[in-house]
Design an enzyme around this catalytic site. Structure first.
Site, mmCIF file in Angstrom:
data_model
loop_
_atom_site.group_PDB
_atom_site.id
_atom_site.type_symbol
_atom_site.label_atom_id
_atom_site.label_comp_id
_atom_site.label_asym_id
_atom_site.label_seq_id
_atom_site.Cartn_x
_atom_site.Cartn_y
_atom_site.Cartn_z
ATOM 1 N N GLY A 192 -10.783 -15.248 -11.242
ATOM 2 C CA GLY A 192 -9.981 -15.583 -12.424
ATOM 3 C C GLY A 192 -9.389 -14.294 -12.965
ATOM 4 O O GLY A 192 -10.084 -13.271 -13.083
ATOM 5 N N LYS A 230 -2.819 -20.295 -8.819
ATOM 6 C CA LYS A 230 -3.560 -20.892 -7.704
ATOM 7 C C LYS A 230 -2.693 -21.854 -6.886
ATOM 8 O O LYS A 230 -1.931 -22.636 -7.443
ATOM 9 C CB LYS A 230 -4.777 -21.613 -8.286
ATOM 10 C CG LYS A 230 -5.659 -22.335 -7.300
ATOM 11 C CD LYS A 230 -6.137 -21.460 -6.152
ATOM 12 C CE LYS A 230 -6.878 -20.211 -6.600
ATOM 13 N NZ LYS A 230 -7.088 -19.255 -5.479
ATOM 14 N N GLN A 270 -12.416 -24.591 -6.934
ATOM 15 C CA GLN A 270 -12.713 -24.078 -8.278
ATOM 16 C C GLN A 270 -12.663 -25.200 -9.315
ATOM 17 O O GLN A 270 -13.395 -25.176 -10.305
ATOM 18 C CB GLN A 270 -11.725 -22.970 -8.663
ATOM 19 C CG GLN A 270 -11.886 -21.661 -7.908
ATOM 20 C CD GLN A 270 -11.034 -21.619 -6.651
ATOM 21 O OE1 GLN A 270 -10.738 -22.650 -6.030
ATOM 22 N NE2 GLN A 270 -10.623 -20.428 -6.256
ATOM 23 N N ASP A 285 -2.077 -15.984 -12.623
ATOM 24 C CA ASP A 285 -2.597 -14.714 -12.111
ATOM 25 C C ASP A 285 -1.615 -13.580 -12.345
ATOM 26 O O ASP A 285 -1.990 -12.409 -12.371
ATOM 27 C CB ASP A 285 -2.923 -14.845 -10.629
ATOM 28 C CG ASP A 285 -4.130 -15.752 -10.458
ATOM 29 O OD1 ASP A 285 -3.944 -16.981 -10.428
ATOM 30 O OD2 ASP A 285 -5.258 -15.226 -10.438
HETATM 31 O O1 MRU Z 1 -8.701 -17.308 -6.549
HETATM 32 P P1 MRU Z 1 -9.108 -17.385 -7.987
HETATM 33 O O2 MRU Z 1 -10.168 -18.405 -8.233
HETATM 34 O O3 MRU Z 1 -9.439 -16.035 -8.574
HETATM 35 O O4 MRU Z 1 -7.794 -17.908 -8.727
HETATM 36 C C1 MRU Z 1 -7.843 -18.094 -10.101
HETATM 37 C C2 MRU Z 1 -6.641 -18.756 -10.628
HETATM 38 O O5 MRU Z 1 -5.667 -18.967 -9.949
HETATM 39 C C3 MRU Z 1 -6.647 -19.086 -12.075
HETATM 40 O O6 MRU Z 1 -5.937 -20.263 -12.305
HETATM 41 C C4 MRU Z 1 -5.978 -17.948 -12.845
HETATM 42 O O7 MRU Z 1 -6.561 -16.730 -12.533
HETATM 43 C C5 MRU Z 1 -6.047 -18.170 -14.300
HETATM 44 S S1 MRU Z 1 -7.676 -17.804 -14.883
HETATM 45 C C6 MRU Z 1 -7.766 -17.935 -16.531
#
Ligand code: MRU
Length: 329
Positions: free
Chosen positions: A46, A236, A184, A225
């Site tokens: 995240g 994501k 997730q 991200d």
């Molecule tokens: O691969 P991840 O689980 O780190 O991806 C996380 C995401 O895409 C979240 O939606 C994003 O970081 C927002 S977190 C508040």
């Protein structure tokens, strides 16, 4: 443990998210290598949580290594452990600017942690106001991936808005999409919603646009991200499909992320390195042995599909480097 990630007595402590929802395991990491492994395996994940991890990792480096070259190598490993979320490199960089002082680096890392905590509260209120304004008083929301306290430090981004609407008695329902391949949504978002007592349902990723078309969702709300200067949202994998579904159904697509995720130095989504996590996570044990796969972990939602971006400081539509586009309340 109060926070998802923190510093405790010379070590980074974090909830191992690969073990949830079945086991709640707290890891104590005392070396840069072990933290880099935790980042790459998504034990901590995240965007905002990665920013804190990167900064705390530099504190580990300051403690672990005496030489400038070793420290610089450690900072580089942390910065590049995952490429897409801007927070990771940014957090590591901010802390590294204070090397070689361990005390100064740790203080900066804890400042980043505290900034993210404060941001979550502001996003929750601002986002809930916007959702009520756009969708009325009983919105049925769809969220993707995990954007709760696990992805930040506490509370979250988009999920903090969901929690806030629930506290206000103004949530019509929430659907969490699974988030293939690492789930997730199915593993983490459902765990957080259940702990908070928020009624919810789980759906496979591909059900999202159909539920929207059937009139069962009033808005999509998710995190980011990286938000580029032109307003493109990198998030994501699966976010773009939900955005297309939202546009076809004529419902808002809302992105909630702290200013620490806004990257004015990147012009547009096409300029962002999208992490590809390799075939095994997708093909796993379900496809015939040896099946190749393509596995982009993130996608780009073009700014024109995004109704609003809510940060801790502003709400805007369109470019992130322009004047605020959308007034709230
Ligand atoms: O691969 P991840 O689980 O780190 O991806 C996380 C995401 O895409 C979240 O939606 C994003 O970081 C927002 S977190 C508040």
């Amino acid at each position: 443990m109060k926070f998802t990630i923190d510093w405790n007595d010379g070590a980074v402590v974090l909830v191992d998210q690969t073990r949830l929802p079945h086991e709640h395991v707290v890891l104590r990491l005392e070396t840069v290598d072990s933290l880099v492994e935790a980042i790459q395996r998504l034990r901590v994940r995240g965007a905002p949580a990665l920013g804190v991890a990167g900064a705390l990792g530099v504190a580990l480096a300051a403690k672990q290594f005496e030489g400038e070259r070793e420290r610089a190598r450690a900072v580089q490993l942390l910065r590049t452990a995952r490429p897409t979320a801007v927070n990771l490199a940014r957090g590591a960089q901010r802390a590294a600017a204070l090397l070689p002082s361990f005390d100064a680096v740790l203080a900066e890392a804890l400042r980043i942690r505290d900034e993210e905590i404060a941001s979550s509260g502001r996003m929750a209120r601002r986002g809930a106001d916007l959702v009520q304004k756009l969708c009325g008083d009983s919105p049925r929301l769809l969220t993707h991936c995990n954007t709760g306290g696990l992805a930040t430090v506490v509370d979250g981004t988009a999920l903090a808005v969901v929690f806030e609407l629930h506290r206000r008695g103004r949530l019509g329902g929430v659907v969490a999409s699974e988030t293939r391949p690492l789930l997730q949504g199915a593993r983490l978002t459902t765990w957080e919603l259940r702990r908070a007592g928020v009624p919810h349902r789980l759906a496979v990723d591909s059900a999202g646009p159909f539920l929207m078309a059937r009139g069962e969702i009033d808005a999509v709300i998710l995190g980011a991200d990286r938000i580029c200067a032109n307003g493109d949202v990198v998030n994501k994998i699966g976010s773009y499909a939900h955005a297309l579904g939202a546009r076809a159904a004529g419902i808002p697509f809302i992105c909630v992320a702290p200013e620490s995720t806004v990257d004015l130095g990147t012009a547009r989504g096409a300029d962002v390195e999208i992490e590809d996590r390799g075939a095994a996570e997708v093909a796993g044990s379900t496809a015939p042995e040896g099946t190749d796969a393509v596995n982009p972990a993130f996608d780009v939602t073009p700014a024109e599909l995004v109704t609003a971006v809510v940060t801790d400081a502003r709400t805007f539509s369109g470019r992130a480097d322009g004047p605020d586009g959308l007034a709230v309340g």
